[in-house]
Write a protein that holds these residues in place. Structure first.
Motif, PDB file in Angstrom:
ATOM      1  N   THR A   1       0.792  -1.233   0.000  1.00  9.19           N
ATOM      2  CA  THR A   1       0.000   0.000   0.000  1.00  9.19           C
ATOM      3  C   THR A   1       0.821   1.279   0.000  1.00  9.19           C
ATOM      4  O   THR A   1       0.269   2.352  -0.205  1.00  9.19           O
ATOM      5  N   SER A   2       2.085   1.211   0.292  1.00 10.33           N
ATOM      6  CA  SER A   2       2.894   2.431   0.337  1.00 10.33           C
ATOM      7  C   SER A   2       4.351   2.059   0.128  1.00 10.33           C
ATOM      8  O   SER A   2       4.730   0.880   0.277  1.00 10.33           O
ATOM      9  N   GLY A   3       5.153   3.081  -0.164  1.00 12.82           N
ATOM     10  CA  GLY A   3       6.580   2.840  -0.282  1.00 12.82           C
ATOM     11  C   GLY A   3       7.131   2.306   1.032  1.00 12.82           C
ATOM     12  O   GLY A   3       7.943   1.372   1.056  1.00 12.82           O
ATOM     13  N   ALA A   4       6.662   2.881   2.129  1.00 12.57           N
ATOM     14  CA  ALA A   4       7.155   2.450   3.442  1.00 12.57           C
ATOM     15  C   ALA A   4       6.821   0.981   3.688  1.00 12.57           C
ATOM     16  O   ALA A   4       7.653   0.216   4.177  1.00 12.57           O
ATOM     17  N   MET A   5       5.613   0.593   3.340  1.00 11.66           N
ATOM     18  CA  MET A   5       5.218  -0.802   3.585  1.00 11.66           C
ATOM     19  C   MET A   5       6.045  -1.743   2.701  1.00 11.66           C
ATOM     20  O   MET A   5       6.428  -2.834   3.137  1.00 11.66           O
ATOM     21  N   SER A   6       6.340  -1.320   1.479  1.00 15.69           N
ATOM     22  CA  SER A   6       7.185  -2.153   0.608  1.00 15.69           C
ATOM     23  C   SER A   6       8.578  -2.291   1.202  1.00 15.69           C
ATOM     24  O   SER A   6       9.187  -3.364   1.152  1.00 15.69           O
ATOM     25  N   ASN A   7       9.081  -1.189   1.752  1.00 14.24           N
ATOM     26  CA  ASN A   7      10.410  -1.238   2.369  1.00 14.24           C
ATOM     27  C   ASN A   7      10.399  -2.096   3.626  1.00 14.24           C
ATOM     28  O   ASN A   7      11.332  -2.862   3.889  1.00 14.24           O
ATOM     29  N   GLU A   8       9.352  -1.938   4.407  1.00  9.38           N
ATOM     30  CA  GLU A   8       9.196  -2.753   5.615  1.00  9.38           C
ATOM     31  C   GLU A   8       9.208  -4.242   5.225  1.00  9.38           C
ATOM     32  O   GLU A   8       9.874  -5.053   5.864  1.00  9.38           O
TER      33      GLU A   8
ATOM     34  N   CYS B   1      20.260   8.957   3.955  1.00  9.50           N
ATOM     35  CA  CYS B   1      19.238   8.140   3.297  1.00  9.50           C
ATOM     36  C   CYS B   1      17.862   8.402   3.885  1.00  9.50           C
ATOM     37  O   CYS B   1      17.719   8.869   5.010  1.00  9.50           O
ATOM     38  N   PHE B   2      16.856   8.108   3.071  1.00  7.52           N
ATOM     39  CA  PHE B   2      15.464   8.175   3.532  1.00  7.52           C
ATOM     40  C   PHE B   2      14.775   6.907   3.065  1.00  7.52           C
ATOM     41  O   PHE B   2      14.886   6.519   1.902  1.00  7.52           O
ATOM     42  N   ALA B   3      14.042   6.258   3.986  1.00 11.15           N
ATOM     43  CA  ALA B   3      13.408   4.987   3.608  1.00 11.15           C
ATOM     44  C   ALA B   3      11.918   4.955   3.920  1.00 11.15           C
ATOM     45  O   ALA B   3      11.232   4.025   3.510  1.00 11.15           O
ATOM     46  N   GLY B   4      11.417   5.948   4.653  1.00  7.91           N
ATOM     47  CA  GLY B   4       9.997   5.943   4.990  1.00  7.91           C
ATOM     48  C   GLY B   4       9.798   6.164   6.479  1.00  7.91           C
ATOM     49  O   GLY B   4      10.764   6.393   7.207  1.00  7.91           O
ATOM     50  N   ARG B   5       8.546   6.062   6.925  1.00  4.19           N
ATOM     51  CA  ARG B   5       8.240   6.555   8.275  1.00  4.19           C
ATOM     52  C   ARG B   5       7.611   5.529   9.203  1.00  4.19           C
ATOM     53  O   ARG B   5       6.937   5.896  10.153  1.00  4.19           O
TER      54      ARG B   5
ATOM     55  N   PHE C   1      20.257   0.674  -0.173  1.00  2.00           N
ATOM     56  CA  PHE C   1      20.697   1.650  -1.178  1.00  2.00           C
ATOM     57  C   PHE C   1      19.537   2.483  -1.707  1.00  2.00           C
ATOM     58  O   PHE C   1      18.522   1.921  -2.122  1.00  2.00           O
ATOM     59  N   GLU C   2      19.712   3.783  -1.782  1.00  4.39           N
ATOM     60  CA  GLU C   2      19.001   4.603  -2.759  1.00  4.39           C
ATOM     61  C   GLU C   2      20.086   4.950  -3.784  1.00  4.39           C
ATOM     62  O   GLU C   2      21.026   5.673  -3.455  1.00  4.39           O
ATOM     63  N   LEU C   3      19.968   4.464  -4.982  1.00  6.11           N
ATOM     64  CA  LEU C   3      21.042   4.655  -5.975  1.00  6.11           C
ATOM     65  C   LEU C   3      21.160   6.127  -6.348  1.00  6.11           C
ATOM     66  O   LEU C   3      22.238   6.613  -6.702  1.00  6.11           O
TER      67      LEU C   3
ATOM     68  N   GLY D   1      17.020  10.533  -2.754  1.00  6.86           N
ATOM     69  CA  GLY D   1      15.899  11.432  -3.007  1.00  6.86           C
ATOM     70  C   GLY D   1      15.794  12.513  -1.950  1.00  6.86           C
ATOM     71  O   GLY D   1      16.275  13.638  -2.137  1.00  6.86           O
ATOM     72  N   GLU D   2      15.222  12.149  -0.804  1.00  3.58           N
ATOM     73  CA  GLU D   2      15.043  13.148   0.257  1.00  3.58           C
ATOM     74  C   GLU D   2      16.391  13.711   0.700  1.00  3.58           C
ATOM     75  O   GLU D   2      16.465  14.811   1.238  1.00  3.58           O
ATOM     76  N   GLY D   3      17.463  12.951   0.481  1.00  6.95           N
ATOM     77  CA  GLY D   3      18.802  13.387   0.880  1.00  6.95           C
ATOM     78  C   GLY D   3      19.372  14.499   0.020  1.00  6.95           C
ATOM     79  O   GLY D   3      20.445  15.031   0.324  1.00  6.95           O
TER      80      GLY D   3
ATOM     81  N   PHE E   1      17.686  -2.417  -3.036  1.00  7.17           N
ATOM     82  CA  PHE E   1      17.611  -1.190  -3.830  1.00  7.17           C
ATOM     83  C   PHE E   1      16.233  -0.576  -3.586  1.00  7.17           C
ATOM     84  O   PHE E   1      15.223  -1.137  -4.015  1.00  7.17           O
ATOM     85  N   ASP E   2      16.224   0.542  -2.902  1.00  6.66           N
ATOM     86  CA  ASP E   2      14.964   1.263  -2.669  1.00  6.66           C
ATOM     87  C   ASP E   2      14.741   2.168  -3.878  1.00  6.66           C
ATOM     88  O   ASP E   2      15.395   3.198  -4.026  1.00  6.66           O
ATOM     89  N   GLU E   3      13.803   1.760  -4.731  1.00  5.12           N
ATOM     90  CA  GLU E   3      13.534   2.515  -5.972  1.00  5.12           C
ATOM     91  C   GLU E   3      12.169   3.209  -5.895  1.00  5.12           C
ATOM     92  O   GLU E   3      11.520   3.428  -6.916  1.00  5.12           O
ATOM     93  N   VAL E   4      11.760   3.505  -4.676  1.00  3.75           N
ATOM     94  CA  VAL E   4      10.445   4.135  -4.508  1.00  3.75           C
ATOM     95  C   VAL E   4      10.401   5.488  -5.231  1.00  3.75           C
ATOM     96  O   VAL E   4       9.395   5.841  -5.826  1.00  3.75           O
ATOM     97  N   GLN E   5      11.507   6.217  -5.196  1.00  6.25           N
ATOM     98  CA  GLN E   5      11.518   7.518  -5.876  1.00  6.25           C
ATOM     99  C   GLN E   5      12.164   7.438  -7.271  1.00  6.25           C
ATOM    100  O   GLN E   5      11.801   8.174  -8.176  1.00  6.25           O
ATOM    101  N   THR E   6      13.125   6.533  -7.449  1.00  7.54           N
ATOM    102  CA  THR E   6      13.884   6.522  -8.708  1.00  7.54           C
ATOM    103  C   THR E   6      13.184   5.778  -9.837  1.00  7.54           C
ATOM    104  O   THR E   6      13.481   6.030 -11.012  1.00  7.54           O
TER     105      THR E   6
ATOM    106  N   GLY F   1       7.472   2.323  -5.807  1.00  8.23           N
ATOM    107  CA  GLY F   1       6.277   3.005  -5.297  1.00  8.23           C
ATOM    108  C   GLY F   1       6.063   4.290  -6.064  1.00  8.23           C
ATOM    109  O   GLY F   1       6.537   4.452  -7.194  1.00  8.23           O
ATOM    110  N   LYS F   2       5.360   5.209  -5.451  1.00  3.55           N
ATOM    111  CA  LYS F   2       5.085   6.533  -6.015  1.00  3.55           C
ATOM    112  C   LYS F   2       4.505   6.446  -7.432  1.00  3.55           C
ATOM    113  O   LYS F   2       3.331   6.218  -7.600  1.00  3.55           O
ATOM    114  N   ILE F   3       5.342   6.627  -8.471  1.00  2.00           N
ATOM    115  CA  ILE F   3       4.822   6.717  -9.840  1.00  2.00           C
ATOM    116  C   ILE F   3       4.145   5.410 -10.276  1.00  2.00           C
ATOM    117  O   ILE F   3       3.328   5.410 -11.189  1.00  2.00           O
TER     118      ILE F   3
END
Ligand SMILES: Cc1ncc(COP(=O)(O)O)c(C=O)c1O
Length: 466
Positions: A153-160, A182-186, A247-249, A252-254, A280-285, A310-312
């Motif tokens: 349901t969210s980038g955070a949940m995918s990362n979790e 790095c930023f991975a979610g909340r 990794f965020e390749l 993003g938030e950084g 590889f956290d590709e939620v933003q990339t 996630g996101k797009i």
């Protein structure tokens, strides 16, 4: 509409008629939304009152005074005070088609006549199969060993979920390696992983994180050595305790810091040698470089074993190789995605595949080049009041003045006031970034954004004389 399995009432001509009528309604409504517009003075007071009520209800004001009417057109969105904004941040990278795009609307209408709103652990729409297949095929395109997908349901949940898979596959390990900024979610764990103390005030820190310096583009060889040395130090101090390296390749938030190919390869190779799973956290990339996945852009396919999007993509997902297949019950959700999100995700992937986004001459690369050239012109005309660009493809950032947080925030506000929406990223320096709607962008829109940005930079310079 492109789900492979037939959707309910797919061939019923009344549905096609209804869609055509609704398209007409939305087209009529969006006809005049072709440029930015100031607020309607007769609406301003009521609008402010609604924003204040919302701030009370949610215990904090919105970052922008943004309440949308539901009318939009491409990158333009109408707010309830009557203003029209050029949206170059899109909910931080979510609306790839911009606003009120017919492809997304058709998904919504098709979803609305499906029986339920939500899909989840005990029930899945046929379209879930199509989405999972597309994601796996796309990820494997140049050799990655991805075999499975968990929709979420969210980038955070995918990362979790990615973290759970990593810990599950490495019993007895309790630490993580991650990169500074790095930023991975909340979620609770992701607040610990994210390198920002302000996001975990008074929260537990029971998963120890060992941070590595991220790639320094001005000294790739030196920074590779420094990161490898830090990694070896951490692993030497805590042997066999790291369940993953995160990794965020492209951070993003950084602040839109871009990893460099040889650096990323060296760090991944070391992690593989040490038996540390790679995420590889590709939620933003995702979708924003010269390939669908940033790991493909950097040629890291052999290391792709846990990947999140996630996101797009509208629906979010964790992709993983066979080695990380979970035991029963490890990953399960009442809500995995709404039916509209599933159909929209398929549509986004298909449009990306059919379009011209990728490759060195693709629209992502051209968008970046045009934006970057415009930023350079603004920098020249304002005696270097902005620097950059940072980012890659459809991720673009600039540093205003000395890169102080108050300066970047003020520039975001001034842009909003001029009608352009971006958002801040990073700390020391803090930047202003843009995530334009990749699937609905043209040169005229980029040029308009640059005009509005230049006005805002002019006002910033007047407020912060150098
Ligand atoms: C790299 C990265 N990972 C994870 C997330 C979290 O995604 P969400 O806000 O959908 O939970 C974000 C959101 O900005 C992100 O940029």
């Amino acid at each position: 509409m492109s789900a492979d399995a037939p959707l309910p009432f797919q061939d019923d001509p009344r549905v096609a008629q209804a869609i055509a009528l609704l398209d007409q309604v939305v087209a009529d409504a969006g006809r005049d939304l072709n440029d930015v517009r100031a607020a309607d003075p007769t609406k301003v007071d009521a609008y402010r009152a609604r924003l204040e009520e919302f701030a009370r209800l949610r215990a904090g004001a919105l970052y922008y005074p943004y309440l949308a009417t539901g009318r939009g057109h491409g990158p333009y969105v109408e707010l309830a005070d009557g203003s029209v904004k050029l949206d170059f941040i899109n909910g931080i990278g979510v609306h790839g088609f911009g606003h009120a795009h017919r492809a997304m609307r058709h998904c919504g209408i098709r979803a609305a006549i499906c029986d339920t709103v939500m899909q989840g652990n005990l029930q899945q729409a046929d379209a879930s199969v199509d989405l999972c297949r597309r994601l796996v095929e796309l990820a494997r395109r140049s050799g990655a060993a991805i075999e499975h997908v968990a929709i979420s349901t969210s980038g955070a949940m995918s990362n979790e979920n990615a973290l759970k898979l990593a810990f599950h596959a490495r019993p007895g390990r309790n630490r993580l390696l991650a990169f500074e900024r790095c930023f991975a979610g909340r979620t609770l764990v992701l607040s610990q992983l994210t390198d920002k103390a302000a996001f975990r005030v008074n929260l537990p820190t029971d998963v120890p994180i060992d941070y590595l310096p991220f790639c320094d583009a001005s000294d790739v060889a030196g920074s590779t050595e420094r990161t490898l040395a830090a990694m070896r130090r951490h692993v030497g101090r805590y042997p066999n305790r790291h369940a993953a390296i995160w990794f965020e390749l492209v951070q993003g938030e950084g602040g839109y810091n871009v990893g460099e190919r040889s650096y990323l390869h060296a760090i991944c190779a070391e992690a593989r040698k040490l038996g540390i799973p790679i995420v590889f956290d590709e939620v933003q990339t995702f979708g924003r470089t010269t390939r669908p996945f940033a790991f493909q852009h950097f040629g890291l396919d052999e290391y792709a074993e846990l990947v999140t999007v996630g996101k797009i993509t509208q629906a979010c997902a964790t992709l993983f190789s066979a080695a990380f297949a979970p035991g029963p019950g490890l990953i399960s959700q009442t809500f995995t995605a709404g039916t509209w999100e599933l159909l929209a995700a398929i549509e986004v992937l298909d449009r990306m595949a059919a379009g011209n986004l990728f490759g060195p001459e693709g629209s992502n690369a051209r968008l970046h080049a045009r934006f970057a050239a415009g930023l350079e012109r603004i920098a020249e005309r304002t005696s270097g009041a902005i620097r950059g660009p940072w980012g890659i493809g459809g991720m673009i950032a600039l540093t205003p003045l000395e890169g102080r947080a108050d300066q970047a925030k003020r520039l975001a506000e001034l842009c909003f006031d001029e009608g352009l929406m971006g958002f801040v990223a990073g700390a020391e320096p803090t930047r202003l970034r843009f995530l334009p709607p990749l699937l609905a962008i043209d040169d005229a829109m980029i040029d308009r954004a640059l005009e509005l940005l230049e006005r805002a930079v002019g006002r910033l310079v007047a407020e912060f004389p150098r």
